[in-house]
Scaffold this motif. Sequence first.
Motif, short mmCIF file in Angstrom:
data_model
loop_
_atom_site.label_atom_id
_atom_site.label_comp_id
_atom_site.label_asym_id
_atom_site.label_seq_id
_atom_site.Cartn_x
_atom_site.Cartn_y
_atom_site.Cartn_z
N LEU A 52 -19.05 -30.32 39.92
CA LEU A 52 -17.98 -30.66 38.97
C LEU A 52 -18.69 -31.71 38.12
O LEU A 52 -19.29 -32.42 38.58
N GLN A 53 -18.40 -31.43 36.81
CA GLN A 53 -18.97 -32.10 35.85
C GLN A 53 -17.57 -32.84 35.16
O GLN A 53 -16.87 -32.14 34.49
N ARG A 54 -17.67 -34.18 34.92
CA ARG A 54 -16.56 -34.73 34.36
C ARG A 54 -17.35 -34.96 32.84
O ARG A 54 -18.18 -35.36 32.73
N ASP A 55 -16.32 -35.20 31.76
CA ASP A 55 -16.80 -36.00 30.52
C ASP A 55 -17.56 -37.11 30.81
O ASP A 55 -17.23 -38.02 31.28
N ASN A 56 -18.62 -37.16 30.01
CA ASN A 56 -19.73 -38.21 29.83
C ASN A 56 -20.28 -38.66 31.25
O ASN A 56 -20.34 -39.86 31.48
N ALA A 57 -20.38 -37.51 32.19
CA ALA A 57 -20.87 -37.92 33.58
C ALA A 57 -21.87 -36.70 33.77
O ALA A 57 -21.92 -35.75 33.53
N LEU A 58 -22.66 -37.21 34.91
CA LEU A 58 -23.59 -36.11 35.47
C LEU A 58 -22.75 -35.48 36.30
O LEU A 58 -21.80 -35.85 37.11
N PRO A 59 -23.26 -34.11 36.73
CA PRO A 59 -22.72 -33.18 37.41
C PRO A 59 -22.53 -33.80 38.92
O PRO A 59 -23.54 -34.42 39.33
N LEU A 60 -21.50 -33.45 39.80
CA LEU A 60 -21.50 -34.15 41.22
C LEU A 60 -21.23 -32.84 42.07
O LEU A 60 -20.52 -31.92 41.80
N LEU A 61 -22.11 -32.69 42.84
CA LEU A 61 -22.18 -31.73 44.16
C LEU A 61 -20.98 -31.59 44.78
O LEU A 61 -20.44 -32.52 45.62
N LEU A 62 -20.34 -30.45 44.95
CA LEU A 62 -19.19 -30.08 45.61
C LEU A 62 -19.32 -29.81 47.08
O LEU A 62 -20.24 -28.97 47.15
N LEU A 63 -18.75 -30.58 47.85
CA LEU A 63 -19.36 -30.42 49.25
C LEU A 63 -18.06 -29.84 50.13
O LEU A 63 -17.17 -30.27 49.77
N GLU A 64 -18.56 -28.96 50.96
CA GLU A 64 -17.30 -28.30 52.03
C GLU A 64 -16.78 -29.22 52.69
O GLU A 64 -17.33 -30.13 53.28
N GLY A 65 -15.38 -29.08 52.78
CA GLY A 65 -14.70 -30.25 53.16
C GLY A 65 -14.36 -31.38 52.95
O GLY A 65 -13.59 -32.37 53.27
N HIS A 66 -14.70 -31.54 51.53
CA HIS A 66 -14.34 -32.73 50.83
C HIS A 66 -13.36 -32.65 49.61
O HIS A 66 -13.32 -31.45 49.49
N SER A 67 -12.73 -33.66 49.20
CA SER A 67 -11.65 -33.75 48.45
C SER A 67 -12.20 -34.37 47.03
O SER A 67 -12.82 -35.40 47.16
N TYR A 68 -11.70 -33.98 45.81
CA TYR A 68 -12.13 -34.83 44.62
C TYR A 68 -10.72 -34.79 43.61
O TYR A 68 -10.07 -33.72 43.59
N SER A 69 -10.74 -36.21 42.91
CA SER A 69 -9.40 -36.16 42.38
C SER A 69 -9.98 -35.88 40.67
O SER A 69 -11.02 -36.37 40.28
N ILE A 70 -8.84 -35.47 40.01
CA ILE A 70 -9.22 -35.11 38.61
C ILE A 70 -8.13 -35.63 38.03
O ILE A 70 -6.72 -35.06 38.35
N ASP A 71 -8.01 -36.71 37.06
CA ASP A 71 -6.91 -36.99 36.41
C ASP A 71 -6.52 -36.00 35.38
O ASP A 71 -7.24 -35.45 34.70
N LYS A 72 -5.20 -36.12 34.97
CA LYS A 72 -4.57 -35.19 33.94
C LYS A 72 -5.06 -35.57 32.82
O LYS A 72 -5.67 -36.63 32.31
N MET A 73 -5.60 -34.42 31.73
CA MET A 73 -6.03 -34.53 30.45
C MET A 73 -7.60 -35.14 30.58
O MET A 73 -8.13 -35.47 29.64
N GLU A 74 -8.17 -35.15 31.66
CA GLU A 74 -9.63 -35.36 31.90
C GLU A 74 -10.41 -34.25 31.35
O GLU A 74 -10.11 -33.11 32.25
N PHE A 75 -11.44 -34.24 30.64
CA PHE A 75 -12.21 -33.14 30.30
C PHE A 75 -13.34 -32.91 31.46
O PHE A 75 -13.72 -33.87 32.30
#
Length: 93
Positions: A52-75
């Motif tokens: 998962l890569q967010r705007d102006n950030a390095l990519p983050l490895l998506l790990l099985e069993g983990h959860s990630y939050s994404i804010d509305k209107m966040e690229f």
Amino acid sequence: MVNYLNVPYTELKCSNGKIRVFRESVREEDLVWHRDKNDRSVHVLEGQGWQLQRDNALPLLLLEGHSYSIDKMEFHRIIKGEGDLVIRIYETA
């Protein structure tokens, strides 16, 4: 499962969210930067090496069993890994 036109995934709607499957065969150029209208929590059910890569950030490895939050209107975008990526998405209005 539903496969909408011009999206790189198939989707199954559930009573408590939706399950999306990004196939290993997806073309990297189809995984585009985008924004969503609602806050999301993404729980990884299956997938190796996807990121998962967010705007102006390095990519983050998506790990099985983990959860990630994404804010509305966040690229953000997904970066292809190996095998299929299966996620459960919970949205808040």
